[in-house]
Scaffold this motif. Structure first.
Motif, PDB file in Angstrom:
ATOM      1  N   THR A  46      -1.135   2.425 -18.464  1.00 40.08           N
ATOM      2  CA  THR A  46      -1.244   3.800 -18.100  1.00 40.08           C
ATOM      3  C   THR A  46      -2.829   4.147 -18.058  1.00 40.08           C
ATOM      4  OG1 THR A  46      -0.867   4.536 -20.517  1.00 40.08           O
ATOM      5  CG2 THR A  46       1.158   4.277 -19.001  1.00 40.08           C
ATOM      6  N   ALA A  47      -3.486   3.215 -18.312  1.00 50.02           N
ATOM      7  CA  ALA A  47      -4.874   3.595 -18.354  1.00 50.02           C
ATOM      8  C   ALA A  47      -5.308   4.187 -16.914  1.00 50.02           C
ATOM      9  CB  ALA A  47      -5.759   2.418 -18.576  1.00 50.02           C
ATOM     10  N   ARG A  48      -6.392   4.941 -16.865  1.00 47.01           N
ATOM     11  CA  ARG A  48      -6.932   5.452 -15.697  1.00 47.01           C
ATOM     12  C   ARG A  48      -7.429   4.478 -14.746  1.00 47.01           C
ATOM     13  NH1 ARG A  48     -11.103  10.072 -18.477  1.00 47.01           N
ATOM     14  NH2 ARG A  48      -9.343  11.322 -19.330  1.00 47.01           N
ATOM     15  N   ALA A  49      -7.161   4.915 -13.346  1.00 46.61           N
ATOM     16  CA  ALA A  49      -7.632   3.755 -12.392  1.00 46.61           C
ATOM     17  C   ALA A  49      -9.000   3.800 -12.280  1.00 46.61           C
ATOM     18  CB  ALA A  49      -7.031   4.224 -10.828  1.00 46.61           C
ATOM     19  N   GLY A  62      -7.649   3.934  -6.631  1.00 48.80           N
ATOM     20  CA  GLY A  62      -8.737   4.215  -7.521  1.00 48.80           C
ATOM     21  C   GLY A  62     -10.103   3.408  -7.387  1.00 48.80           C
ATOM     22  N   ALA A  63      -9.800   2.048  -7.082  1.00 48.55           N
ATOM     23  CA  ALA A  63     -10.849   1.298  -6.896  1.00 48.55           C
ATOM     24  C   ALA A  63     -11.844   1.441  -5.700  1.00 48.55           C
ATOM     25  CB  ALA A  63     -10.436  -0.389  -7.085  1.00 48.55           C
ATOM     26  N   LEU A 110     -16.476   3.371  -2.782  1.00 47.21           N
ATOM     27  CA  LEU A 110     -16.873   4.060  -1.372  1.00 47.21           C
ATOM     28  C   LEU A 110     -17.882   5.228  -1.878  1.00 47.21           C
ATOM     29  CD1 LEU A 110     -13.289   4.469   0.409  1.00 47.21           C
ATOM     30  CD2 LEU A 110     -15.489   2.913   0.868  1.00 47.21           C
ATOM     31  N   GLU A 111     -17.667   5.792  -3.026  1.00 44.89           N
ATOM     32  CA  GLU A 111     -18.534   6.940  -3.527  1.00 44.89           C
ATOM     33  C   GLU A 111     -19.855   6.224  -3.832  1.00 44.89           C
ATOM     34  OE1 GLU A 111     -16.540   8.954  -6.724  1.00 44.89           O
ATOM     35  OE2 GLU A 111     -15.614  10.518  -5.482  1.00 44.89           O
TER      36      GLU A 111
END
Length: 336
Positions: free
Chosen positions: A115-118, A253-254, A259-260
């Motif tokens: 459940t960790a953040r992506a 998420g990746a 891209l950012e």
């Protein structure tokens, strides 16, 4: 639920099922119960149930509920009580599989979904296509969703209002259907036009070889050709719907992080005006391909005459070697 013998002697599905849901659903079936593997069924019209069926078994049900693309059945008995009839489509026609917990467990890995953040993102937002049926809920994941019409894909990542990454979701049956009717090729082309795109399949690759009415060799060859044609759009088999949902969450998420980062790097690169004003600009360097192109424009007779005057080894007729042509260009940098 009533299980009867199929009166059609030419049918490869020897049994009929009558399921008490939606006013009564009728199916042809390969088996009388999914004991060792998922059983292929074929949906029929309600009127196809025979007037005097050859009944093999009447199964009392404690529960029979339609939930989305599946019918959950619970028989009133101690063993072989639970089963599920799952609806899908392939090659433009409906397909149905009847499965039990034992047969489904074979394709359900014993894993715990993290459940960790992506990519460590606290504010990941995924856009779900408004035409997506039975969409992923991303329950338990640290993500928010919004519904909108996507030009391509079922799940997308919008950056500054522009679709920058997308994932197309497929069941194995949907995958086979889209390969055979050609729609997957167009979808991959649209995904390839995005900065990032992928296709996620809710099953194992081995399931491709078990599809009825589809030659595995034809399907696998087509999948291989499409992957080679669109190498920047991975097609990922994720065993189960839950794992496919998890992979989609991590992938998008990746994509956002990468891209950012690329956008920040692009913003740091000086524009052409800035570069000409102050930054030193290296002179152009002739690449091997450019040198070869320049050499090819010089007439062979000119190069041969020069080589003979210089005492180089050159044939009196025919082609002049690339080495001699490069030597000519080195001696005549301005093309003289």
């Amino acid at each position: 639920m009533v299980i009867a013998r199929n009166p059609d002697p030419e049918s490869t599905l020897p049994y009929l099922l009558w399921v008490p849901v939606d006013g009564g659903r009728v199916f042809r079936s390969k088996e009388t119960w999914p004991r060792t593997k998922a059983v292929f069924c074929y949906p029929l019209e309600r009127g196809d149930w025979p007037a005097e069926p050859d009944v093999l078994e009447r199964v009392t049900l404690r529960s029979c509920v339609r939930r989305g693309a599946a019918i959950d059945l619970v028989a009133d008995r101690g063993r072989e009580a639970r089963s599920q009839i799952v609806f899908t489509r392939a090659r433009g026609r409906p397909m149905v599989f009847w499965q039990a917990p034992r047969t489904r467990k074979q394709a359900r890995p014993d894993v715990r979904i993290p459940t960790a953040r992506a990519a460590g993102l606290a504010d990941l937002r995924i856009t779900v296509d408004s035409r997506e049926r039975y969409a992923y809920k991303f329950t338990g994941q640290q993500v928010s969703t919004q519904v909108a019409a996507l030009p391509v894909g079922d799940y997308g990542l919008l950056l500054d209002g522009v679709l920058s990454a997308a994932v197309e979701r497929k069941s194995v049956a949907d995958l086979a259907s889209s390969v055979l009717n050609g729609t997957l090729r167009f979808a991959l082309g649209e995904l390839a036009a995005l900065p990032r795109g992928a296709v996620v399949i809710e099953d194992r690759y081995s399931a491709v070889f078990k599809l009825p009415f589809v030659k595995a060799g034809v399907l696998t060859e087509a999948l291989a050709e499409l992957q080679v044609r669109y190498p920047n759009v991975p097609m990922v088999f994720c065993e189960t719907r839950t794992l496919a949902e998890e992979w989609t969450f991590r992938f998008l998420g990746a994509c956002r992080v990468l891209l950012e980062q690329q956008a920040m790097l692009d913003a740091d690169v000086p524009s052409g005006a800035d570069a000409s004003a102050g930054a030193a600009v290296d002179p152009p360097v002739a690449t091997p391909s450019a040198t070869a192109a320049a050499a090819a424009t010089v007439p062979t007779a000119t190069v041969r005459a020069w080589a003979q005057r210089e005492g180089l080894d050159v044939a009196p007729t025919g082609r002049v070697s690339g080495e001699v042509r490069r030597a000519y260009l080195a001696a005549h940098p301005a093309g003289g």
